[in-house]
Motif scaffolding. Structure first.
Motif, short mmCIF file in Angstrom:
data_model
loop_
_atom_site.label_atom_id
_atom_site.label_comp_id
_atom_site.label_asym_id
_atom_site.label_seq_id
_atom_site.Cartn_x
_atom_site.Cartn_y
_atom_site.Cartn_z
N LEU A 25 52.43 80.59 -19.16
CA LEU A 25 51.30 82.01 -18.62
C LEU A 25 50.02 81.08 -17.99
O LEU A 25 50.38 80.74 -16.96
CB LEU A 25 50.59 81.36 -19.69
CG LEU A 25 49.80 82.37 -20.37
CD1 LEU A 25 50.05 83.76 -20.53
CD2 LEU A 25 48.38 82.98 -21.44
N THR A 26 50.17 82.48 -16.53
CA THR A 26 49.51 82.33 -15.23
C THR A 26 48.60 83.21 -15.39
O THR A 26 48.66 84.57 -15.78
CB THR A 26 50.92 82.34 -14.35
OG1 THR A 26 52.01 81.60 -14.49
CG2 THR A 26 49.86 82.43 -12.66
N VAL A 74 46.93 77.39 -22.64
CA VAL A 74 46.37 78.55 -22.91
C VAL A 74 45.01 78.75 -23.17
O VAL A 74 44.35 80.02 -22.12
CB VAL A 74 47.42 78.88 -24.39
CG1 VAL A 74 46.69 80.02 -23.96
CG2 VAL A 74 48.94 78.77 -24.21
N MET A 75 43.97 78.10 -24.24
CA MET A 75 43.14 78.39 -23.85
C MET A 75 41.96 77.78 -22.27
O MET A 75 40.99 78.55 -22.15
CB MET A 75 42.11 77.55 -25.17
CG MET A 75 42.64 78.48 -26.48
SD MET A 75 42.44 79.98 -26.72
CE MET A 75 39.96 79.45 -27.05
N GLY A 76 42.62 76.88 -22.04
CA GLY A 76 42.23 76.40 -20.83
C GLY A 76 42.12 77.58 -19.78
O GLY A 76 41.13 77.35 -19.05
N LEU A 77 42.82 78.55 -19.81
CA LEU A 77 42.90 79.63 -18.61
C LEU A 77 41.97 80.18 -18.44
O LEU A 77 40.93 81.02 -17.57
CB LEU A 77 44.36 80.37 -18.78
CG LEU A 77 45.74 79.47 -18.73
CD1 LEU A 77 46.67 80.64 -18.23
CD2 LEU A 77 46.01 79.04 -16.90
N PRO A 118 44.17 85.47 -31.34
CA PRO A 118 45.32 85.75 -30.67
C PRO A 118 45.65 85.14 -29.82
O PRO A 118 47.11 84.90 -29.66
CB PRO A 118 45.17 86.78 -29.59
CG PRO A 118 43.42 87.09 -29.54
CD PRO A 118 42.76 85.97 -30.78
N ALA A 119 45.04 83.74 -29.31
CA ALA A 119 45.95 82.25 -28.23
C ALA A 119 46.68 82.03 -29.18
O ALA A 119 48.20 81.32 -29.24
CB ALA A 119 44.40 81.52 -28.07
N ALA A 124 52.97 77.62 -22.49
CA ALA A 124 52.61 78.60 -23.42
C ALA A 124 52.58 78.47 -24.59
O ALA A 124 52.21 78.35 -26.13
CB ALA A 124 52.98 80.01 -23.02
N LYS A 125 53.65 77.26 -24.89
CA LYS A 125 53.47 76.90 -26.11
C LYS A 125 52.37 75.17 -26.56
O LYS A 125 52.58 74.73 -27.60
CB LYS A 125 55.26 75.89 -26.24
CG LYS A 125 56.05 77.19 -25.90
CD LYS A 125 57.69 76.68 -25.86
CE LYS A 125 58.47 77.42 -25.91
NZ LYS A 125 59.97 76.93 -26.20
#
Length: 85
Positions: free
Chosen positions: A35-36, A50-53, A18-19, A44-45
């Motif tokens: 993305l926060t 994104v995965m690092g969050l 999904p990411a 978010a691009k």
């Protein structure tokens, strides 16, 4: 600028599949998308951001969109999250 909050309900959190789809959706727009989670905010691009969050089930994230197609993008991303996360 438009934004929405979403609590991830997927038991696996925001895992690779999904990411990747989320990043692809965000990348298809002209607006900037962030993305926060908590104090950390990423582009978010970028899949590594994104995965690092490390978004897990039950985590609340905020999606912020700013640009010429923000209204359409925010609706599309919110719908994606409701259907996939």
């Amino acid at each position: 600028m438009k934004e929405f909050r979403y609590t991830v309900m997927d038991p696996l959190g925001m895992h690779a599949r999904p990411a990747g789809i989320f990043v692809k959706e965000a990348s298809s727009c002209e607006s900037s998308v962030r993305l926060t989670k908590g104090e950390k905010s990423v582009d978010a691009k970028k899949i590594f951001g994104v995965m690092g969050l490390l978004v897990k089930c039950g985590d609340e994230v905020t999606v912020t969109v700013e640009g010429p197609d923000e209204a359409e993008v925010v609706m599309r991303l919110e719908e994606f999250m409701k259907n996939n996360l």
